[in-house]
Design a protein around this motif. Sequence first.
Motif, PDB file in Angstrom:
ATOM      1  N   LYS A 164      44.675  41.072  44.968  1.00 24.21           N
ATOM      2  CA  LYS A 164      43.898  42.268  45.330  1.00 24.21           C
ATOM      3  C   LYS A 164      42.413  42.096  45.022  1.00 24.21           C
ATOM      4  O   LYS A 164      41.579  42.768  45.606  1.00 24.21           O
ATOM      5  CB  LYS A 164      44.467  43.497  44.638  1.00 24.21           C
ATOM      6  N   GLN A 165      42.090  41.186  44.096  1.00 18.21           N
ATOM      7  CA  GLN A 165      40.686  40.871  43.798  1.00 18.21           C
ATOM      8  C   GLN A 165      40.136  39.826  44.769  1.00 18.21           C
ATOM      9  O   GLN A 165      39.003  39.382  44.633  1.00 18.21           O
ATOM     10  CB  GLN A 165      40.554  40.350  42.376  1.00 18.21           C
ATOM     11  N   GLY A 166      40.959  39.415  45.726  1.00 19.50           N
ATOM     12  CA  GLY A 166      40.512  38.437  46.706  1.00 19.50           C
ATOM     13  C   GLY A 166      40.643  37.001  46.262  1.00 19.50           C
ATOM     14  O   GLY A 166      40.031  36.113  46.839  1.00 19.50           O
ATOM     15  N   LYS A 167      41.437  36.762  45.215  1.00 20.39           N
ATOM     16  CA  LYS A 167      41.607  35.413  44.684  1.00 20.39           C
ATOM     17  C   LYS A 167      42.967  34.843  45.073  1.00 20.39           C
ATOM     18  O   LYS A 167      43.993  35.472  44.842  1.00 20.39           O
ATOM     19  CB  LYS A 167      41.520  35.432  43.154  1.00 20.39           C
ATOM     20  N   THR A 197      43.750  31.052  31.588  1.00 21.07           N
ATOM     21  CA  THR A 197      44.342  32.250  32.187  1.00 21.07           C
ATOM     22  C   THR A 197      45.674  31.866  32.808  1.00 21.07           C
ATOM     23  O   THR A 197      46.009  30.673  32.901  1.00 21.07           O
ATOM     24  CB  THR A 197      43.432  32.815  33.299  1.00 21.07           C
ATOM     25  N   TRP A 226      49.629  39.998  41.855  1.00 23.77           N
ATOM     26  CA  TRP A 226      49.044  41.058  42.679  1.00 23.77           C
ATOM     27  C   TRP A 226      47.622  41.380  42.245  1.00 23.77           C
ATOM     28  O   TRP A 226      46.749  41.637  43.084  1.00 23.77           O
ATOM     29  CB  TRP A 226      49.927  42.306  42.672  1.00 23.77           C
ATOM     30  N   GLU A 227      47.359  41.377  40.942  1.00 22.98           N
ATOM     31  CA  GLU A 227      45.998  41.643  40.474  1.00 22.98           C
ATOM     32  C   GLU A 227      45.025  40.613  41.038  1.00 22.98           C
ATOM     33  O   GLU A 227      43.941  40.964  41.512  1.00 22.98           O
ATOM     34  CB  GLU A 227      45.936  41.629  38.948  1.00 22.98           C
ATOM     35  N   ASN A 228      45.407  39.349  40.990  1.00 23.76           N
ATOM     36  CA  ASN A 228      44.544  38.289  41.521  1.00 23.76           C
ATOM     37  C   ASN A 228      44.351  38.432  43.020  1.00 23.76           C
ATOM     38  O   ASN A 228      43.226  38.334  43.520  1.00 23.76           O
ATOM     39  CB  ASN A 228      45.120  36.910  41.187  1.00 23.76           C
ATOM     40  N   LYS A 230      42.522  37.598  55.777  1.00 26.81           N
ATOM     41  CA  LYS A 230      41.525  38.655  55.932  1.00 26.81           C
ATOM     42  C   LYS A 230      41.258  38.935  57.403  1.00 26.81           C
ATOM     43  O   LYS A 230      41.350  38.052  58.249  1.00 26.81           O
ATOM     44  CB  LYS A 230      40.211  38.256  55.256  1.00 26.81           C
TER      45      LYS A 230
END
Length: 174
Positions: free
Chosen positions: A73-76, A162, A69-71, A102
């Motif tokens: 939400k950062q658009g990745k 990562t 989710w972090e990735n 998008k």
Amino acid sequence: MTKPTPIDEEIILDPKRYIVSETDAKGKITYVNDYFCEVSGYSEEELIGQPHSIVRYPDMPKVVFKLLWENLKQGKNINAVVKNLAKDGRYYWIFTEFEIRKNTDNGEIIGYHASRKTISKHVIEIITELYKELLTVEKSDGVDASEKYLNAYLKEKGDDVTFANLMEEIHRFY
């Protein structure tokens, strides 16, 4: 909808078919293909509008989804190995490619597209051990401690590795 009780029986996926789903920006299912329904055991009507976590197997570490989710939400876009839970309690392992959808007018994230395919037993063996350790840490000390464990594991692989890199490497080489 109540979650099924997991049983220790794997569903073997057809390597020539993809499981596909789409969600809104909050993770509620908006589309599933026929193969998703076939494998999960849920009908389209049962899945649409439900949180995608309806198929989350309980021994999947929460930290994996936190990082996903972090990735996103950062658009990745991101890839991940995931163990899912079918309606009858069986499980299936998949390699999932999460892609952002998008709004074409303003670029705002409106949802996510996920396509999944089968993965090799070798990958499952590798990832199962890591996920077991993450889950053990998570159960005793929480998600933040699990993330610290994962970061230390990744650091051993290299300074710039990562979670996303690890998943991409698994995708490429296995």
